[in-house]
Scaffold this motif. Sequence first.
Motif, PDB file in Angstrom:
ATOM      1  N   ILE A  44     -48.943  56.446  37.195  1.00 27.74           N
ATOM      2  CA  ILE A  44     -47.896  57.627  37.502  1.00 27.74           C
ATOM      3  C   ILE A  44     -46.533  57.310  36.618  1.00 27.74           C
ATOM      4  O   ILE A  44     -45.740  56.404  36.952  1.00 27.74           O
ATOM      5  CB  ILE A  44     -47.821  57.728  38.847  1.00 27.74           C
ATOM      6  N   GLY A  45     -46.481  58.006  35.764  1.00 27.51           N
ATOM      7  CA  GLY A  45     -45.272  57.765  34.946  1.00 27.51           C
ATOM      8  C   GLY A  45     -43.998  58.476  35.600  1.00 27.51           C
ATOM      9  O   GLY A  45     -44.250  59.421  36.320  1.00 27.51           O
ATOM     10  N   PRO A  46     -42.549  58.371  34.795  1.00 25.92           N
ATOM     11  CA  PRO A  46     -41.468  59.286  35.372  1.00 25.92           C
ATOM     12  C   PRO A  46     -41.741  60.734  35.641  1.00 25.92           C
ATOM     13  O   PRO A  46     -41.013  61.142  36.239  1.00 25.92           O
ATOM     14  CB  PRO A  46     -40.673  58.593  34.338  1.00 25.92           C
ATOM     15  N   THR A  47     -42.731  61.256  34.698  1.00 25.99           N
ATOM     16  CA  THR A  47     -42.534  62.713  34.822  1.00 25.99           C
ATOM     17  C   THR A  47     -43.525  63.260  35.914  1.00 25.99           C
ATOM     18  O   THR A  47     -43.281  64.402  36.497  1.00 25.99           O
ATOM     19  CB  THR A  47     -42.996  63.433  33.554  1.00 25.99           C
ATOM     20  N   GLU A  49     -46.626  63.591  35.891  1.00 26.69           N
ATOM     21  CA  GLU A  49     -47.545  64.538  35.408  1.00 26.69           C
ATOM     22  C   GLU A  49     -48.992  64.209  35.994  1.00 26.69           C
ATOM     23  O   GLU A  49     -49.717  64.991  36.178  1.00 26.69           O
ATOM     24  CB  GLU A  49     -47.706  64.762  33.980  1.00 26.69           C
ATOM     25  N   GLU A  50     -49.323  62.707  36.387  1.00 23.41           N
ATOM     26  CA  GLU A  50     -50.508  62.603  36.781  1.00 23.41           C
ATOM     27  C   GLU A  50     -50.514  62.410  38.157  1.00 23.41           C
ATOM     28  O   GLU A  50     -51.615  62.065  38.960  1.00 23.41           O
ATOM     29  CB  GLU A  50     -50.776  60.949  36.321  1.00 23.41           C
ATOM     30  N   PHE A 109     -37.290  55.445  39.604  1.00 24.36           N
ATOM     31  CA  PHE A 109     -37.740  56.581  39.724  1.00 24.36           C
ATOM     32  C   PHE A 109     -38.842  56.564  40.872  1.00 24.36           C
ATOM     33  O   PHE A 109     -39.379  55.541  41.233  1.00 24.36           O
ATOM     34  CB  PHE A 109     -38.876  56.841  38.702  1.00 24.36           C
TER      35      PHE A 109
ATOM     36  N   LYS B 255     -53.472  52.957  28.717  1.00 22.17           N
ATOM     37  CA  LYS B 255     -53.035  54.272  28.522  1.00 22.17           C
ATOM     38  C   LYS B 255     -52.111  54.166  27.534  1.00 22.17           C
ATOM     39  O   LYS B 255     -51.216  53.727  27.689  1.00 22.17           O
ATOM     40  CB  LYS B 255     -52.623  54.598  30.005  1.00 22.17           C
ATOM     41  N   ARG B 259     -43.198  56.494  26.716  1.00 24.51           N
ATOM     42  CA  ARG B 259     -42.116  55.912  27.215  1.00 24.51           C
ATOM     43  C   ARG B 259     -42.593  54.685  28.209  1.00 24.51           C
ATOM     44  O   ARG B 259     -43.629  54.531  28.441  1.00 24.51           O
ATOM     45  CB  ARG B 259     -41.231  56.604  28.140  1.00 24.51           C
ATOM     46  N   TYR B 261     -43.174  52.938  31.160  1.00 25.22           N
ATOM     47  CA  TYR B 261     -43.839  53.748  32.097  1.00 25.22           C
ATOM     48  C   TYR B 261     -43.463  53.544  33.773  1.00 25.22           C
ATOM     49  O   TYR B 261     -43.728  53.957  34.570  1.00 25.22           O
ATOM     50  CB  TYR B 261     -45.451  53.795  32.106  1.00 25.22           C
ATOM     51  N   ASN B 263     -44.621  51.294  35.857  1.00 27.33           N
ATOM     52  CA  ASN B 263     -45.463  51.008  36.760  1.00 27.33           C
ATOM     53  C   ASN B 263     -45.544  49.700  37.683  1.00 27.33           C
ATOM     54  O   ASN B 263     -44.475  48.999  37.410  1.00 27.33           O
ATOM     55  CB  ASN B 263     -47.042  51.183  36.103  1.00 27.33           C
TER      56      ASN B 263
END
Lengths: 188, 415
Positions: A44-47, A49-50, A109, B255, B259, B261, B263
Motif C-alpha cells: 500500500i503506497g502513499p496514494t 491506490e491499492e 503516511f 513491484k 516513489r 513506498y 512499506n
Amino acid sequence: MGSRSLLPIAFTLLMGVPALAQGPTYGIGRTPTAEEIRARDISIGPTGEELPPGKGSAREGAIAYRTKGCAGCHGAAGIDGSAPILKSRNPTNPNVWARGRILPLRAPFATTVWDYINRGMPLNREGTLTPDEVYALTAYLLFINGVIPEDQVLDQQSLPQVKMPLGDNYASLPDWKPRTPRLKGYPY
Amino acid sequence: MGARRPARREFLKTGAALAGGLTLGAAAPALGQAPAQPPMIRGERDGEIGYGARSKHVTSARIPHGGRPSPDAFGLTFHVATPLQDSVGVITPSSLHYFATTRGAFLPDIDPRQHTLLIHGLVDRPLTFTVDDVKRLPSVTRLHFIECAGNRASRRAKTVQETHGMTSNAEWTGVLLSTLLKECGLKGSATWFVAEGAEEVKGASSMPIAKAMDDCIVAYAMNGEPVRPQNGFPLRLMVPGFEGIFHTKWLQRIKLVDRYYMNYNDFGHLDQDHKVAALDYQIGPKSVITFPSGEQRLPGKGFYEISGLAWSGGGAIAQVEVSVDGGKKWHKAEFRGTPQRMAHCRFAYAWNWDGNETEIMSRCVDDVGQAQPTREQIAKYWNRPYDQTFSVPGLDNSIQPWRIASDGSVTNGLA
C-alpha cells in the motif's frame, strides 16, 4: 507450464533485428491475470491506490484491539506491553521525533500504518484481519495518538488523506549511484 | 596389527614412502614414535554417504546474537551469528551463514514447485516466473557478503562472533534482476521497486531502480547448492553491498513503483538526519582481525599469521593495513586471493610476537576511496564527545582493537 505466446519471439525473428527494443528477449514467464495481481498486491503506497474496499473507525478499532489480541502484547493502553509501544509517553512534545519511535505517530503516511498492520499483525495470525478490521485498528491507533477524532471513519478515500504529524519532516535519501561513496564529503 | 608396526616404521625410515605420499594417517615423523593409528569412521553414519558431514571433532557453531534466544520459547528464530573466529578463506559454509529475521519468525517451508515470483506495477508486461523459469535464464555466479545493520561493536562483546558475526560471505548463483525487469519492460516512471518475501510478515523494502538495474541478483543457489531455507529458499534477492534486510528472503513479489513506498521495513529506516539516512543503506568499508581475536589465547611468543576479513558495500577492498602496536604504526597486509566487489576478502600479516602486552587492529580502504575509521574519528566528524556512550551513527564500520596480554590471552580492546 506457463508459457506466454510465442508470437513476440516469432515477430522479432521475422524482423531480423532487435526492433522491439521494449520487447521480451527470452519469452520466459507467464502473464498473470489482473485478479491474480490484485490478490497478491499488498503493497500500500502513499496514494492508497491499492487499498481494498472497507471501512472502520476508532470505536470499532478499540474493540478489535482487545478481541484480536493486540492488547496481549502491546498492553491495554498501548504503552504497557512487551511489544513496541503504540502510544507516545511524551505526546505534547512539539518535535514529533522526540515523541518516540511509534508507528502511528512517526509514519509519514497513514497508508504505512495500514500496510504494516495488514502484513505483520497479529503475531502468529498474520494475514487473518479483514480489511474492515485493519481500517478500524488504524483509526484506533491514530485516535489514541491524537491524529484523528474518535468518530472519523477511514476507508479507501479518507485514509490516504489523513495528515500525519510528521509531515515531510524526515530525511529523503540521496540518489543512489553505483561505485560512489555512500555520503558525499564523508571520508569513511 | 600392533606387531606389524615396527616393520612399517622401518619402511618409513627408508624414505621410500616420501616419494608416494600414500601413507594414510601416518604423516608421521620418520624418526621416533609414530602416532597411533586413529579410529576409523566405518560405514554410513546418519546418511553421510549421501550428504557429507564434518568431523565430530569440529564443533564451530553459530550463536544467538544480542542475548535473545533463538529459537525462543515460541519456536521463533531471531538473529544468529557466524563463528568468524574459526573462519578461513572467504566462503562462509552455508550451515554457518548468519541469518536474521525481521522480528522473530518461523521459517517458511516452501515447495519450490508451488513458488512463483510476480513482477508487476510500472512495467509493460507483468510476469509470473516459476523457480524453473528463473533457472532457464542466463545466470551469474558471484561472491557477495551480507551484513546485518545490528553488526555493531560493543564493549560488552567478548568474541569476534559477538562483535562482527552478523556478516557472512557466500558464492551466489542466480539471474540478474535487470534481466527479469527487461523481460517485463520497465516503464520510464519506474524509479523505485518494492521487494517482498513469503514469510508470515511478508517483509517488504523499497529500493532505488538504479540498484535493481546495476547488480541485484535473484539467487537460487549459494555455495553450489540451492539457497538454504534460513537464507531464503527457493529465491533470495541479493542487493550487493546494501544492509542485510534488503536482501529479501523467500522472494515472491517485486513491484515497480514511482516513489519510495514506505512499506513494512521502510518504516524502520526512517531518519531525521539526511546524513544518517544516507549511511543506513550501503555498508561502509570494514575489516576485522579474526585471528587472534577475543577469547583466543596465544600459546607463547613467536611467529603468528594475523588473519582477518575486509569488505565494503561500495566496491572491492583496495588495501588493508594492520597495526600491532595499538595503532601507532601501520603495515600493509597481504590479500589471500583477489578482492571481489562487495565480498569478504581475506588478509594476512606475518607477525613475530615479542610476548609483551599490546593491541592489534586492522583498517581498510575500498576502491571508491572510502576508508575505515576509528570510533574517535567518527565522533569527531559528528562533533560528538568520544566517550563510553558514543554510538556510531548509521551502520558501524569502526576499527576493532584486540588487546593481547602478556599471558597470550586476547580480549576486546573496547572493553
